[in-house]
Design an enzyme around this catalytic site. Structure first.
Site, mmCIF file in Angstrom:
data_model
loop_
_atom_site.group_PDB
_atom_site.id
_atom_site.type_symbol
_atom_site.label_atom_id
_atom_site.label_comp_id
_atom_site.label_asym_id
_atom_site.label_seq_id
_atom_site.Cartn_x
_atom_site.Cartn_y
_atom_site.Cartn_z
ATOM 1 N N HIS A 153 -2.341 7.568 7.095
ATOM 2 C CA HIS A 153 -1.345 8.443 6.456
ATOM 3 C C HIS A 153 -1.976 9.756 5.985
ATOM 4 C CE1 HIS A 153 2.510 6.445 6.271
ATOM 5 N NE2 HIS A 153 2.000 5.338 5.782
ATOM 6 N N GLN A 178 3.259 9.877 0.934
ATOM 7 C CA GLN A 178 4.544 9.175 1.024
ATOM 8 C C GLN A 178 5.458 9.478 -0.169
ATOM 9 O OE1 GLN A 178 2.541 5.223 2.101
ATOM 10 N NE2 GLN A 178 4.499 5.107 3.157
ATOM 11 N N HIS A 211 -4.211 1.534 7.691
ATOM 12 C CA HIS A 211 -2.849 2.077 7.744
ATOM 13 C C HIS A 211 -2.699 3.246 6.764
ATOM 14 C CE1 HIS A 211 1.720 1.302 7.848
ATOM 15 N NE2 HIS A 211 1.567 2.174 6.864
ATOM 16 N N GLU A 212 -3.209 3.059 5.520
ATOM 17 C CA GLU A 212 -3.038 4.102 4.496
ATOM 18 C C GLU A 212 -3.934 5.312 4.775
ATOM 19 O OE1 GLU A 212 -0.511 3.788 2.765
ATOM 20 O OE2 GLU A 212 -0.199 1.651 3.056
ATOM 21 N N GLY A 251 0.826 -1.191 0.000
ATOM 22 C CA GLY A 251 0.000 0.000 0.000
ATOM 23 C C GLY A 251 0.866 1.249 0.000
ATOM 24 N N CYS A 283 6.164 -0.064 7.115
ATOM 25 C CA CYS A 283 5.785 1.122 6.352
ATOM 26 C C CYS A 283 6.972 1.525 5.483
ATOM 27 C CB CYS A 283 5.436 2.249 7.327
ATOM 28 S SG CYS A 283 4.937 3.781 6.512
ATOM 29 N N LEU A 284 6.695 1.818 4.217
ATOM 30 C CA LEU A 284 7.784 2.199 3.311
ATOM 31 C C LEU A 284 8.461 3.489 3.767
ATOM 32 C CD1 LEU A 284 6.091 1.368 -0.118
ATOM 33 C CD2 LEU A 284 7.823 0.035 1.097
HETATM 34 ZN ZN LIG Z 1 2.829 3.441 5.780
#
Ligand SMILES: [Zn+2]
Length: 171
Positions: A140, A51, A136-137, A46, A94-95
């Site tokens: 963000h 991000q 999670h997204e 995701g 998380c990226l």
């Molecule tokens: Zn993340």
């Protein structure tokens, strides 16, 4: 399509609240294409637009397993309209917080309302990995990170680690 750079902790933009998308125009489509390419390259399941440094409410997801065909999903202006009382624990990463994983407790099922690439509002009922990824997204988009859901002790430790690494890179 183009790869975009993924911003990482402690980049302050990760704490921004992203703005809603009014209409799916060429710019949004290009953003989505770039996000999908960037997400697959990372690789991640995701990605939220912030991000890649764009504070718009756009999320891309693909929860297909490695041996399954790609199954890209795009969520514009997503919001959780219902969540189950039942909670479950997933190990999240998380990226934007690379190579850090921790168990997070969240509702196991959610209903999410969003706009599709066709500009139409729709709803999806999600459970399992998709439910976790969507929460999670969507976090963000509100400037919330998964480490906000773990203990303060652990959170402080990981924030400190990334702040130190950023400082090292500057020197
Ligand atoms: Zn993340």
């Amino acid at each position: 399509m183009a790869l975009r750079d993924i911003i990482v902790l402690p980049d302050k933009r990760l704490r921004l609240k992203s703005e809603p998308v009014k209409a799916v125009d060429a710019e949004v489509r290009a953003l989505v294409d770039d996000m999908l390419e960037t997400m697959y390259k990372a690789p991640g399941v995701g990605l939220a637009a912030i991000q890649v440094g764009v504070p718009r409410r756009v999320v891309t997801v693909d929860t297909a397993k490695k041996d399954e065909p790609k199954s890209p999903q795009v969520f514009i202006n997503p919001e959780v309209v219902w969540s189950s009382e039942e909670k479950g624990i997933y190990e999240e990463g998380c990226l934007s917080i690379p190579e850090y994983y921790e168990e997070v407790e969240r509702p196991t099922e959610v209903k999410v309302r969003f706009m599709g690439l066709d500009g139409k509002t729709q709803e999806v009922a999600a459970d399992g990995l998709l439910a976790t990824v969507l929460q999670h997204e969507i976090d963000h988009l509100n400037g919330v990170l998964f480490i906000d859901h773990i203990s303060k002790l652990k959170r402080d430790r990981v924030i400190k680690k990334f702040a130190k690494a950023a400082k090292r890179d500057e020197e």
